[in-house]
Each structure stands twice: as structure tokens, then as C-alpha cells.
Design a protein around this motif. Structure first.
Motif, PDB file in Angstrom:
ATOM      1  N   ASN A  48      66.452 113.023  -0.250  1.00 24.88           N
ATOM      2  CA  ASN A  48      67.121 113.243  -1.526  1.00 24.88           C
ATOM      3  C   ASN A  48      66.078 113.396  -2.624  1.00 24.88           C
ATOM      4  OD1 ASN A  48      69.638 113.030  -0.346  1.00 24.88           O
ATOM      5  ND2 ASN A  48      69.855 110.850  -0.785  1.00 24.88           N
ATOM      6  N   LYS A  52      66.083 120.488  -2.239  1.00 26.72           N
ATOM      7  CA  LYS A  52      66.858 121.379  -1.369  1.00 26.72           C
ATOM      8  C   LYS A  52      67.963 122.100  -2.133  1.00 26.72           C
ATOM      9  CE  LYS A  52      68.197 118.065   1.386  1.00 26.72           C
ATOM     10  NZ  LYS A  52      67.627 116.924   0.615  1.00 26.72           N
ATOM     11  N   THR A  53      68.826 121.329  -2.779  1.00 27.34           N
ATOM     12  CA  THR A  53      69.934 121.932  -3.525  1.00 27.34           C
ATOM     13  C   THR A  53      69.420 122.737  -4.708  1.00 27.34           C
ATOM     14  OG1 THR A  53      71.507 120.227  -2.837  1.00 27.34           O
ATOM     15  CG2 THR A  53      72.003 121.405  -4.877  1.00 27.34           C
ATOM     16  N   THR A  54      68.366 122.263  -5.355  1.00 25.90           N
ATOM     17  CA  THR A  54      67.765 123.002  -6.462  1.00 25.90           C
ATOM     18  C   THR A  54      67.321 124.386  -6.020  1.00 25.90           C
ATOM     19  OG1 THR A  54      67.021 120.974  -7.559  1.00 25.90           O
ATOM     20  CG2 THR A  54      65.855 123.015  -8.120  1.00 25.90           C
ATOM     21  N   LYS A  57      70.328 126.637  -5.440  1.00 25.02           N
ATOM     22  CA  LYS A  57      70.907 127.053  -6.720  1.00 25.02           C
ATOM     23  C   LYS A  57      70.071 128.140  -7.388  1.00 25.02           C
ATOM     24  CE  LYS A  57      73.584 122.943  -7.966  1.00 25.02           C
ATOM     25  NZ  LYS A  57      73.765 121.843  -8.951  1.00 25.02           N
ATOM     26  N   PRO A  90      78.549 125.329  -1.975  1.00 28.84           N
ATOM     27  CA  PRO A  90      77.729 124.295  -2.612  1.00 28.84           C
ATOM     28  C   PRO A  90      77.986 122.926  -2.003  1.00 28.84           C
ATOM     29  CG  PRO A  90      79.551 124.898  -4.037  1.00 28.84           C
ATOM     30  CD  PRO A  90      79.600 125.838  -2.869  1.00 28.84           C
ATOM     31  N   GLN A  91      77.068 122.016  -2.273  1.00 34.76           N
ATOM     32  CA  GLN A  91      77.168 120.675  -1.711  1.00 34.76           C
ATOM     33  C   GLN A  91      78.403 119.946  -2.225  1.00 34.76           C
ATOM     34  OE1 GLN A  91      74.143 117.768  -2.925  1.00 34.76           O
ATOM     35  NE2 GLN A  91      73.933 117.219  -0.775  1.00 34.76           N
ATOM     36  N   ASP A 173      75.175 124.496   1.772  1.00 34.12           N
ATOM     37  CA  ASP A 173      74.561 123.236   1.336  1.00 34.12           C
ATOM     38  C   ASP A 173      75.441 122.086   1.800  1.00 34.12           C
ATOM     39  OD1 ASP A 173      73.089 121.273   0.152  1.00 34.12           O
ATOM     40  OD2 ASP A 173      73.183 122.088  -1.876  1.00 34.12           O
ATOM     41  N   GLU A 174      75.057 121.457   2.901  1.00 33.99           N
ATOM     42  CA  GLU A 174      75.851 120.386   3.513  1.00 33.99           C
ATOM     43  C   GLU A 174      77.290 120.858   3.735  1.00 33.99           C
ATOM     44  OE1 GLU A 174      74.823 117.703   4.749  1.00 33.99           O
ATOM     45  OE2 GLU A 174      72.910 117.249   3.815  1.00 33.99           O
TER      46      GLU A 174
END
Length: 260
Positions: A48, A52-54, A57, A90-91, A173-174
Motif C-alpha cells: 500500500n 499502483k493505483t496512482t 489513474k 477502478p479499485q 485495479d483489484e
């Protein structure tokens, strides 16, 4: 820049060129250069806060790099307009529970970019929506308001939305958060089939390390800070007679019915 493949002629779907990203005074991603070729499957693994998510995006244009450049299908993201070529789950979906759209309307919205969002649905498009609803086992929820659904049901809706338009690039994302283990197993079978037999490039974040490494290998192709990139190349010609994803989603539905 690291180039993932030695295949020479395959188009770069995503090109990340010396990208930095900072939140206020905290640098999350720095000096990242990476290229993803058509039909690659890239798994992003990291703790975390690793970015990753950044990164996802930034690839879909929701965040802008602090510096550096991202290109999609060879075009600078600043000029890219063909967003219907990309499916994105998205997550977490920050969804207002009072949002008035129905499940069918949300899934159907995946068929439209800004250029054609007000056109009437064709019969073929309605059938695509029905197929996606059926594959994700949410056809009985089609007329429900999206805000009335559980988190797991909502995630299935957004998966259906991402798949409905047969995207060339699918960013997840997940994607199986809130979905039961049996459905997760069927979903992973479906995306492996899609990757192996269709002209689709994948980028996926998942905490299911066993699944990721069993398909993508145990060693990352590249590391950047806390981010690890695991890659499987599938650059052979597609070998499915079907040219769209309907049968892949049908396969998922059949798998789910066997498991349950």
C-alpha cells in the motif's frame, strides 16, 4: 527505457517515459520508464502506498504526472481521445447511493465515448449489454438502481461495463474485491482466456499473489521503488474463431454455473 519485448513489430500500447508523481511534498513515483506492448499482460504488485493505483489513474487520464510523459497507442495522453478503446475498473467506486442510474444504464455507458454518448442504442449494442449482464450474473439486477446494490454486486456491474465494448486495453485495479472466491476463480479463468486468444492488453493490480505469479511468473520484469512489474507476453496471432468477447463471457457464466 526498458522495452518489454524483443518482438520488434508490436505496437506500444502504453509508453511511460521518465514519469514522476508527487502528492504535495511526497514523491510516490519517480523516474519510471516502461513500455507495454500489445497483448502483454502486466501485473502490478506492491505494498500500500507504492503507487499502483496512482499509476493506473495516470494511464487513464485521471491524474497528471508531475513530470514526464505517458502515451497511449502511440499518442500523447494530452491529445488522446479514443477512450472507448480502454476498459477500466477502478479499485473503489465513490458512488453516491442516490445516483439515479440503473445497472443496465451503467453497463451501457461503457459502449459510449464522448463522441457518441447521446446516440440511440442499436440492437447489437443492446445484445452486448445483455451478454455482459448475463456473464456477470447480474441480469436480474438490470433495472435496479446502482446505489441499491451491495459492494460485490456493484463491482460486477463495473466489470461488465469495462468488458462490454470489447476493449483493446483492459485496466483492472483489484477487480475482484468483494466478490466470492468461486466467482474470482472463474473471472481469472476468463481473463486468461481473453489474454491468450484475443487482441487485448491487460494491466492488473491484485493482492492474489498466487494467481498473479502462477500466470505471470515468479520474477518481476522490472522494479521501480515499491512497484514490481510482472509480465506475460502473448504475441502470437489470436486463435479463436470468435472475434468478440461474447463467448469468453459465456465461458465465465458456464464456469460459475458449474461451481455453484
Amino acid at each position: 527505457m526498458l522495452n518489454n519485448a524483443q518482438s520488434g513489430c508490436h505496437q506500444e500500447i502504453v509508453t511511460i517515459d521518465d514519469v514522476f508523481f508527487s502528492y504535495e511534498n511526497k514523491t510516490v513515483i519517480q523516474n519510471l520508464s516502461y513500455s507495454i506492448l500489445e497483448r502483454d499482460f502486466v501485473g502490478l504488485i506492491g505494498a500500500n502506498g507504492a503507487g499502483k493505483t496512482t499509476l493506473l489513474k495516470m494511464i487513464v487520464g485521471l491524474l497528471k504526472p508531475t513530470s514526464g510523459e505517458i502515451r497511449l497507442f502511440g499518442q500523447s495522453i494530452k491529445d488522446f481521445r479514443d477512450w472507448e478503446r480502454i476498459g477500466y475498473v477502478p479499485q473503489k467506486n465513490a458512488l453516491n447511493p442516490l445516483f439515479p442510474a440503473t445497472v443496465r444504464e451503467v453497463v451501457t455507458s461503457g459502449l459510449f465515448g464522448k463522441k457518441n454518448m447521446f446516440r440511440r442504442l442499436t440492437k447489437q449494442q443492446r445484445n452486448k449489454c445483455d451478454d455482459a449482464l448475463y456473464a456477470m450474473r447480474i441480469e436480474d439486477l438490470a433495472d435496479r438502481r446502482i446505489g441499491q446494490l451491495s459492494g460485490g454486486q456493484q463491482q460486477r456491474v463495473f466489470l461488465a461495463r469495462a468488458l462490454v465494448n470489447n476493449p483493446e486495453l483492459l485496466i483492472l485495479d483489484e477487480p475482484t474485491v468483494g466478490i466470492d472466491a468461486e466467482t474470482q476463480a472463474g473471472f481469472f479463468r476468463m481473463i486468461r482466456h481473453m489474454h491468450q486468444h484475443h487482441h487485448i492488453t491487460f494491466i492488473m493490480v491484485s493482492h492474489d499473489m498466487d494467481m498473479m505469479k502462477s500466470y505471470l511468473g515468479s520474477e518481476p520484469a522490472q522494479k521501480n521503488g515499491g512497484l514490481s512489474f510482472y509480465v506475460k507476453h502473448t504475441h502470437e496471432p489470436e486463435n479463436c474463431r470468435e472475434t468478440d468477447l461474447t463467448h469468453s463471457m459465456q465461458q465465465l457464466r458456464e464456469t460459475m454455473e458449474v461451481l455453484t
